[in-house]
Design a protein around this motif. Sequence first.
Motif, PDB file in Angstrom:
ATOM      1  N   GLY A   1      66.112  -7.069 -43.795  1.00 37.44           N
ATOM      2  CA  GLY A   1      65.775  -7.800 -45.008  1.00 37.44           C
ATOM      3  C   GLY A   1      66.185  -9.259 -44.964  1.00 37.44           C
ATOM      4  N   ASN A   2      66.795  -9.688 -43.853  1.00 38.93           N
ATOM      5  CA  ASN A   2      67.169 -11.099 -43.716  1.00 38.93           C
ATOM      6  C   ASN A   2      66.064 -11.854 -42.994  1.00 38.93           C
ATOM      7  N   LEU A   3      65.557 -12.891 -43.635  1.00 36.48           N
ATOM      8  CA  LEU A   3      64.551 -13.731 -42.989  1.00 36.48           C
ATOM      9  C   LEU A   3      65.268 -14.939 -42.414  1.00 36.48           C
ATOM     10  N   ASN A   4      65.610 -14.872 -41.130  1.00 34.25           N
ATOM     11  CA  ASN A   4      66.351 -15.967 -40.508  1.00 34.25           C
ATOM     12  C   ASN A   4      65.371 -16.912 -39.831  1.00 34.25           C
TER      13      ASN A   4
ATOM     14  N   GLY B   1      66.673 -22.962 -33.759  1.00 33.51           N
ATOM     15  CA  GLY B   1      68.014 -23.502 -33.537  1.00 33.51           C
ATOM     16  C   GLY B   1      68.841 -22.618 -32.624  1.00 33.51           C
ATOM     17  N   MET B   2      68.757 -21.293 -32.842  1.00 33.18           N
ATOM     18  CA  MET B   2      69.555 -20.378 -32.020  1.00 33.18           C
ATOM     19  C   MET B   2      69.080 -20.411 -30.570  1.00 33.18           C
TER      20      MET B   2
ATOM     21  N   THR C   1      68.766 -21.879 -45.758  1.00 34.47           N
ATOM     22  CA  THR C   1      69.828 -21.652 -44.780  1.00 34.47           C
ATOM     23  C   THR C   1      69.244 -21.554 -43.376  1.00 34.47           C
ATOM     24  N   GLY C   2      68.095 -20.889 -43.254  1.00 34.88           N
ATOM     25  CA  GLY C   2      67.446 -20.799 -41.945  1.00 34.88           C
ATOM     26  C   GLY C   2      67.040 -22.168 -41.427  1.00 34.88           C
ATOM     27  N   LEU C   3      66.488 -22.995 -42.324  1.00 37.21           N
ATOM     28  CA  LEU C   3      66.111 -24.348 -41.907  1.00 37.21           C
ATOM     29  C   LEU C   3      67.346 -25.141 -41.501  1.00 37.21           C
ATOM     30  N   ALA C   4      68.439 -24.949 -42.262  1.00 39.18           N
ATOM     31  CA  ALA C   4      69.683 -25.639 -41.913  1.00 39.18           C
ATOM     32  C   ALA C   4      70.148 -25.207 -40.535  1.00 39.18           C
ATOM     33  N   LEU C   5      70.017 -23.907 -40.248  1.00 37.99           N
ATOM     34  CA  LEU C   5      70.435 -23.416 -38.936  1.00 37.99           C
ATOM     35  C   LEU C   5      69.561 -24.014 -37.839  1.00 37.99           C
ATOM     36  N   THR C   6      68.284 -24.209 -38.140  1.00 45.19           N
ATOM     37  CA  THR C   6      67.410 -24.849 -37.154  1.00 45.19           C
ATOM     38  C   THR C   6      67.854 -26.281 -36.885  1.00 45.19           C
TER      39      THR C   6
ATOM     40  N   HIS D   1      64.633 -30.296 -23.665  1.00 44.59           N
ATOM     41  CA  HIS D   1      64.506 -29.923 -25.068  1.00 44.59           C
ATOM     42  C   HIS D   1      63.072 -30.061 -25.558  1.00 44.59           C
ATOM     43  N   GLU D   2      62.284 -30.915 -24.914  1.00 39.41           N
ATOM     44  CA  GLU D   2      60.900 -31.068 -25.378  1.00 39.41           C
ATOM     45  C   GLU D   2      60.103 -29.797 -25.129  1.00 39.41           C
ATOM     46  N   GLY D   3      60.340 -29.198 -23.950  1.00 39.79           N
ATOM     47  CA  GLY D   3      59.616 -27.975 -23.632  1.00 39.79           C
ATOM     48  C   GLY D   3      60.015 -26.840 -24.550  1.00 39.79           C
ATOM     49  N   LEU D   4      61.303 -26.804 -24.884  1.00 40.37           N
ATOM     50  CA  LEU D   4      61.818 -25.712 -25.708  1.00 40.37           C
ATOM     51  C   LEU D   4      61.335 -25.825 -27.146  1.00 40.37           C
ATOM     52  N   SER D   5      60.977 -27.031 -27.553  1.00 38.38           N
ATOM     53  CA  SER D   5      60.634 -27.227 -28.956  1.00 38.38           C
ATOM     54  C   SER D   5      59.383 -26.445 -29.339  1.00 38.38           C
ATOM     55  N   GLY D   6      59.474 -25.685 -30.400  1.00 43.46           N
ATOM     56  CA  GLY D   6      58.347 -24.895 -30.877  1.00 43.46           C
ATOM     57  C   GLY D   6      58.416 -23.428 -30.490  1.00 43.46           C
ATOM     58  N   GLU D   7      59.181 -23.106 -29.420  1.00 41.22           N
ATOM     59  CA  GLU D   7      59.265 -21.710 -28.976  1.00 41.22           C
ATOM     60  C   GLU D   7      59.798 -20.804 -30.091  1.00 41.22           C
ATOM     61  N   GLY D   8      60.864 -21.264 -30.730  1.00 35.57           N
ATOM     62  CA  GLY D   8      61.487 -20.437 -31.759  1.00 35.57           C
ATOM     63  C   GLY D   8      60.553 -20.185 -32.924  1.00 35.57           C
TER      64      GLY D   8
END
Lengths: 327, 371
Positions: free
Chosen positions: A32-35, A40-41, A102-107, A238-245
């Motif tokens: 039930g948690n929408l993270n 970010g993780m 909170t999820g956006l903050a974690l990102t 970091h550019e390649g990683l961006s968007g994966e999450g």
Amino acid sequence: MNGILKLIVAAIFNGTPLLYGTVGEVLTEKSGNLNLGVEGMMYMGGALGLGAAFYYEKAVGAAASGPVAVALAILFAFLAGAAGALIFSFLTVSLRANQNVTGLALTIFGTGVGQFLGEYMRVREQGYVAVSNSLKAAFQLSPFPRFLQDLPVLGQLLFGYNIFVYLGIAIALVMAWFLGRTRAGLQLRAVGESPATADAAGINVTRYKYLATVIGGGISAIGGMVYIMTVAGAVWNHEGLSGEGWLAVALVIFCLWTPLRALWGSALFGGLMVLYLYLPLSFIPGQLYKILPYVVTVVVLVAVSLRQKRENQPPESLGSAYFREER
Amino acid sequence: MTGKKTPLIRLAKRDAMPSWQRWAIRLAAIVLALLVGGVVMAAVISPDNGNFFRRFIGAYATVLDGALGKKTAIRQTVKNFIPLLGTALAIAPCFKMRFWNIGAEGQITAGAVCATYFALFWADKLPQVPLLLIMAAAGALGGGLWALVPAFFKARWGTNETLFTLMMNYIVIGFVKWLQGGPWEKQPKGSQQIAQFAENACLPKVAGVYCGWIVVLVLMVVMFLYMKYTKQGYEIAVVGESERTARYAGMNVGKIVMRTMFLSGAIAGIVGFLLVSGANNTLYDGVADGAGFTAITVAWLSQLNPFGMAGISAMLAVLEKGSDTLQTRMAVPVAISDVITGVLLFFMLGCEFFIRYKVIFRGREEKEGTK
């Protein structure tokens, strides 16, 4: 024929980071948690995983063993994601903060931490954080013996991947078994569907939410490490990683909260990401071709919302906090 | 209610807290977050710069000096401030409505593309003032329409808006990358860049910085009035509190969602226009430069209060500019500003709990009861 085979292999290879991200987030959302902090993780996992492998090799020198480095990278990536998810759980479950924000903050926090660590290591090591070729092999080459890999077609299709592909598939299978076939999995799903009912049945809602979110976050973060160590070639990118999450979060919806569908869903999106390399079309410029996965994601989101079937719904309480006192 | 049966910590809802007390708690959260950020910075600065405490102070002194020490630095800080405040104002009505628009980055870019079209192809046909007005209108329309797409699907079929708006970012940014290396590439080809704008397509400077700062300050006041005193602002607040209530009161929720999103995208589009015409004088794929995400922080930290947003934007603009200086002078990676921003958000989200609830420890109550 050969072209199709190559595309399938590349799709599975490029989809593996997404597989971890998605399976981890499925576990989280089942509680039930929408993270929304997967991005970010994954950054944190990528930076810490790379750091773990690099500093391990630096500490022991030429005696560094591949399997140990892989294990350490997995461990530290998991811990990074688990730590991020723990902050998320503490804020949303214990302090009842809004899950979306909170999820956006974690990102924001996680991408910051990932980039900070990546950059900090680069500056401290004067230029370049990269592991040696022998360690790279442990991350990037197939764990199977040569003769299996050399089998025609099957060798490439089944035995040619790096270790993380097999590990990811194993995690997805275990997750499917856990959620569908075990008592704890059933209770977890109950928490996600209706925490009040679960609470009344004597299930510890808080404990399930914390555990699922923290373990799920850890699994997601391993995906970031897998991206950095395999797709990006074991250097910080970091550019390649961006968007994966974010794609992983979207894939959770695409695979309708089932880990087994994530298996082929992640491969499909992995394929879409590299399709422009394998199937160039003269009338579509490369830069426009590259946005294909995002366009497909939008189409999928719309399609899922159009087909409102009972069995295809997210966990009933997804995104809303549960307070016993405010029932 | 005696002894062991009571849990160690219990929670009770507070009565409404006086407003000064609420802001005191929030201020304490900000201070705590800055303390954490300072500890991180002090930890990575090399020990040549004195002991831990001196490094801690030195880090923030460098940030302040780098952002506000010189006239040119202040100008750069103001340049950082403009898109932050503008975008925060753009997403505020959406967040008030509990519509999670995280696509401001893309809406800025979409607006920038539309404004750039006129700057590139109409600059030789129009004088400055009408050209700039047309560019602004095109930016607003572009951003607004870009935001309207996810809003339409949300209103009609309940499509997940968070992911939809986000994916729209990647799509429009990819489109700009194509423009940069394709049809809009400057002569001679091969630079992957779009030409600098002609002079009449650039915003004039006021007090050393392009006049965008006046635009966003005016927008701030307008947004405050819109949210507080208009019927539409009230409708946004009701939808945000409870969609069912809004429906029961006869409001057309879908229409409100689409209208608000268009407005939000339009403001973001104007920010895009300000950025291409004022700050960069050209268009490139990183035109939004993270403003869409940082603005989420700004909007939330200021509790969606437009004047609060100006304060928080100023603080983050100082942090952003200062961390550039921190990197060059003390080798602290510039991403430290994102880390501190994230920590700030965590503390701010956490502190709301202590505003709404009070924590009662076991044993406390009996003492209070006997008083």
